[in-house]
Write an enzyme that holds these catalytic residues in place. Structure first.
Site, PDB file in Angstrom:
ATOM      1  N   LYS A  12       0.829  -1.367  -0.140  1.00 21.19           N
ATOM      2  CA  LYS A  12       0.335   0.361  -0.493  1.00 21.19           C
ATOM      3  C   LYS A  12       0.762   1.211  -0.179  1.00 21.19           C
ATOM      4  O   LYS A  12       2.007   1.001   0.090  1.00 21.19           O
ATOM      5  CB  LYS A  12      -1.049   0.154   0.841  1.00 21.19           C
ATOM      6  CG  LYS A  12      -0.406   0.298   2.242  1.00 21.19           C
ATOM      7  CD  LYS A  12      -0.358   1.977   3.257  1.00 21.19           C
ATOM      8  CE  LYS A  12       0.966   2.039   4.038  1.00 21.19           C
ATOM      9  NZ  LYS A  12       1.213   2.706   4.734  1.00 21.19           N
ATOM     10  N   ASP A 138      -3.228  -1.572   9.939  1.00 22.61           N
ATOM     11  CA  ASP A 138      -2.980  -1.636   8.111  1.00 22.61           C
ATOM     12  C   ASP A 138      -3.915  -2.752   8.036  1.00 22.61           C
ATOM     13  O   ASP A 138      -4.344  -3.105   6.828  1.00 22.61           O
ATOM     14  CB  ASP A 138      -1.552  -1.196   8.233  1.00 22.61           C
ATOM     15  CG  ASP A 138      -1.435   0.223   8.035  1.00 22.61           C
ATOM     16  OD1 ASP A 138      -2.309   0.585   7.735  1.00 22.61           O
ATOM     17  OD2 ASP A 138      -0.513   0.404   8.179  1.00 22.61           O
TER      18      ASP A 138
HETATM   19  P1  ATP Z   1       4.289   0.423   7.660  1.00 23.87           P
HETATM   20  O1  ATP Z   1       4.022   0.904   6.662  1.00 23.87           O
HETATM   21  O2  ATP Z   1       3.401  -0.554   8.125  1.00 23.87           O
HETATM   22  O3  ATP Z   1       3.991   0.748   8.746  1.00 23.87           O
HETATM   23  P2  ATP Z   1       6.615  -1.071   7.137  1.00 23.87           P
HETATM   24  O4  ATP Z   1       6.073  -1.423   5.104  1.00 23.87           O
HETATM   25  O5  ATP Z   1       7.404   0.073   6.875  1.00 23.87           O
HETATM   26  O6  ATP Z   1       5.277  -1.113   7.650  1.00 23.87           O
HETATM   27  P3  ATP Z   1       7.322  -3.934   6.983  1.00 23.87           P
HETATM   28  O7  ATP Z   1       7.724  -3.935   5.971  1.00 23.87           O
HETATM   29  O8  ATP Z   1       5.733  -4.884   7.731  1.00 23.87           O
HETATM   30  O9  ATP Z   1       7.605  -1.812   7.610  1.00 23.87           O
HETATM   31  O10 ATP Z   1       8.285  -5.001   8.647  1.00 23.87           O
HETATM   32  C1  ATP Z   1       8.332  -3.862   9.767  1.00 23.87           C
HETATM   33  C2  ATP Z   1       9.433  -5.094  10.341  1.00 23.87           C
HETATM   34  O11 ATP Z   1       7.954  -6.106  11.079  1.00 23.87           O
HETATM   35  C3  ATP Z   1      10.560  -5.385   9.602  1.00 23.87           C
HETATM   36  O12 ATP Z   1      11.496  -4.806  10.226  1.00 23.87           O
HETATM   37  C4  ATP Z   1      10.296  -6.741  10.548  1.00 23.87           C
HETATM   38  O13 ATP Z   1      11.231  -6.990  11.667  1.00 23.87           O
HETATM   39  C5  ATP Z   1       8.850  -6.936  10.648  1.00 23.87           C
HETATM   40  N1  ATP Z   1       7.958  -8.019  10.129  1.00 23.87           N
HETATM   41  C6  ATP Z   1       6.969  -9.051  10.427  1.00 23.87           C
HETATM   42  N2  ATP Z   1       6.211  -9.753  10.102  1.00 23.87           N
HETATM   43  C7  ATP Z   1       7.100  -9.624   8.988  1.00 23.87           C
HETATM   44  C8  ATP Z   1       6.154  -9.658   7.273  1.00 23.87           C
HETATM   45  N3  ATP Z   1       5.703 -10.791   7.389  1.00 23.87           N
HETATM   46  N4  ATP Z   1       7.178  -9.137   5.679  1.00 23.87           N
HETATM   47  C9  ATP Z   1       8.492  -7.938   6.743  1.00 23.87           C
HETATM   48  N5  ATP Z   1       8.404  -7.432   7.496  1.00 23.87           N
HETATM   49  C10 ATP Z   1       7.972  -8.345   9.192  1.00 23.87           C
END
Ligand code: ATP
Length: 292
Positions: A12, A138
């Site tokens: 997203k 989310d």
């Molecule tokens: P958001 O936009 O929802 O704040 P994000 O895109 O910044 O999230 P994610 O890619 O979801 O961040 O990763 C955040 C942390 O979540 C990572 O550093 C990782 O340790 C943990 N994590 C747990 N499950 C997953 C997964 N399936 N994929 C990616 N990261 C994961």
């Protein structure tokens, strides 16, 4: 017979992100316009003989233990339906991790929808959205997909038809920069909410009528002030993507990914050329509709 299922988990972007204020419970009250895009992880869910939930992933940054949101989603689902865990889940990660693209949340959402199919549970999308709310704010949005306005912590959702034809979207993620969502919120200083209220509604209208020029003046992400200050390369990427004049560029979520919207792929590709020589991962995608 043991079953296997493959599901897509779309990333997203936040077309607008308004951090209203910190609530007494410690969470922030938000206004967010969210849109799913074609950049996606591929999740394979397999029934196995041994008990437990085993997770595999091609990206070493992703935890494989119970802290993986996929593990949490599977546990919540299996508990809800009193099913013994016998699962192997492979995440083929294409969405950059900790980049502001909801990678973990969307994997969790895809696992919930996938398990409902794997175990033939006649649950509706709203049922799955309800089950998913405990996993992350989310997650209900990505269960549904498409375009939504989110309020509260992000869980109060109003869905809209995404604009057609779909915008082309460039996603540019600087390599070697990761931003903790928590750090970004903790360092945010709330600004003038009255002006934002109006701008927020206008962003949604301009976005839906595909008015890129109007969006250039309206679009905002409150967390940019925090992340851009710490990571000037994110600002540079944003400036370069906007420099052709054809699109509108903005950081997504808490960053560090930057997205830019264009009317078509040709203009998107022209803007991508401006990033030549930058340490950046680039994807040329498009916005997507409700998940199938
Ligand atoms: P958001 O936009 O929802 O704040 P994000 O895109 O910044 O999230 P994610 O890619 O979801 O961040 O990763 C955040 C942390 O979540 C990572 O550093 C990782 O340790 C943990 N994590 C747990 N499950 C997953 C997964 N399936 N994929 C990616 N990261 C994961």
């Amino acid at each position: 017979m043991k079953k296997t299922l493959i599901v897509q988990a779309p990333a997203k972007i936040n077309i607008a992100l308004w951090v209203k204020h910190k609530r007494p419970d410690g969470f922030h009250e938000l206004g967010s316009i969210m849109q799913t895009i074609s950049l996606a992880d591929t999740i394979t869910i397999k029934e196995i003989g041994e008990p437990g939930i085993r997770i595999f992933c091609n990206n070493p940054e992703v935890p494989l233990d119970a802290s993986n949101l996929v593990h949490r989603a599977a546990t919540v689902f299996l508990d809800h339906f009193s099913i013994e865990p016998h699962l192997a889940i492979n995440i083929e990660k294409k969405i950059p991790v900790a980049a502001g693209l909801a990678g973990g949340s969307t994997d969790a959402a895809a696992v919930l929808s996938g398990l409902a199919r794997l175990y033939d549970k006649s649950v509706t999308t709203p049922d799955i959205m309800n089950i998913s709310a405990t996993i992350g704010s989310d997650v209900p949005f990505v269960v549904h997909g498409g375009l939504a306005l989110a309020e509260g912590r992000g869980e109060k959702l109003s869905f809209y038809e995404p604009p057609r034809p779909p915008y082309a979207v460039v996603i540019a993620v600087p390599t070697g920069v990761s931003v903790s969502t928590r750090w970004a919120y903790e360092n945010y200083q709330p600004g003038n909410n009255q002006a934002k209220e109006k701008a927020f509604e206008e962003v949604l209208q301009a976005y839906r009528r595909r008015d890129i020029d109007a969006l250039k003046a309206l679009i905002f992400n409150d967390l940019e002030s925090v992340t851009l200050h710490r990571h000037p390369e994110v600002l540079r990427i944003k400036e370069l993507l906007a420099s052709t004049g054809d699109g509108v560029a903005m950081m997504s979520g808490s960053g560090p990914s930057v997205f830019a919207l264009f009317n078509d792929r040709k203009h998107a590709m022209k803007a991508v050329k401006t990033l030549h020589g930058m340490a950046v991962n680039v994807f040329i995608e498009h916005i997507t509709r409700k998940n199938a």
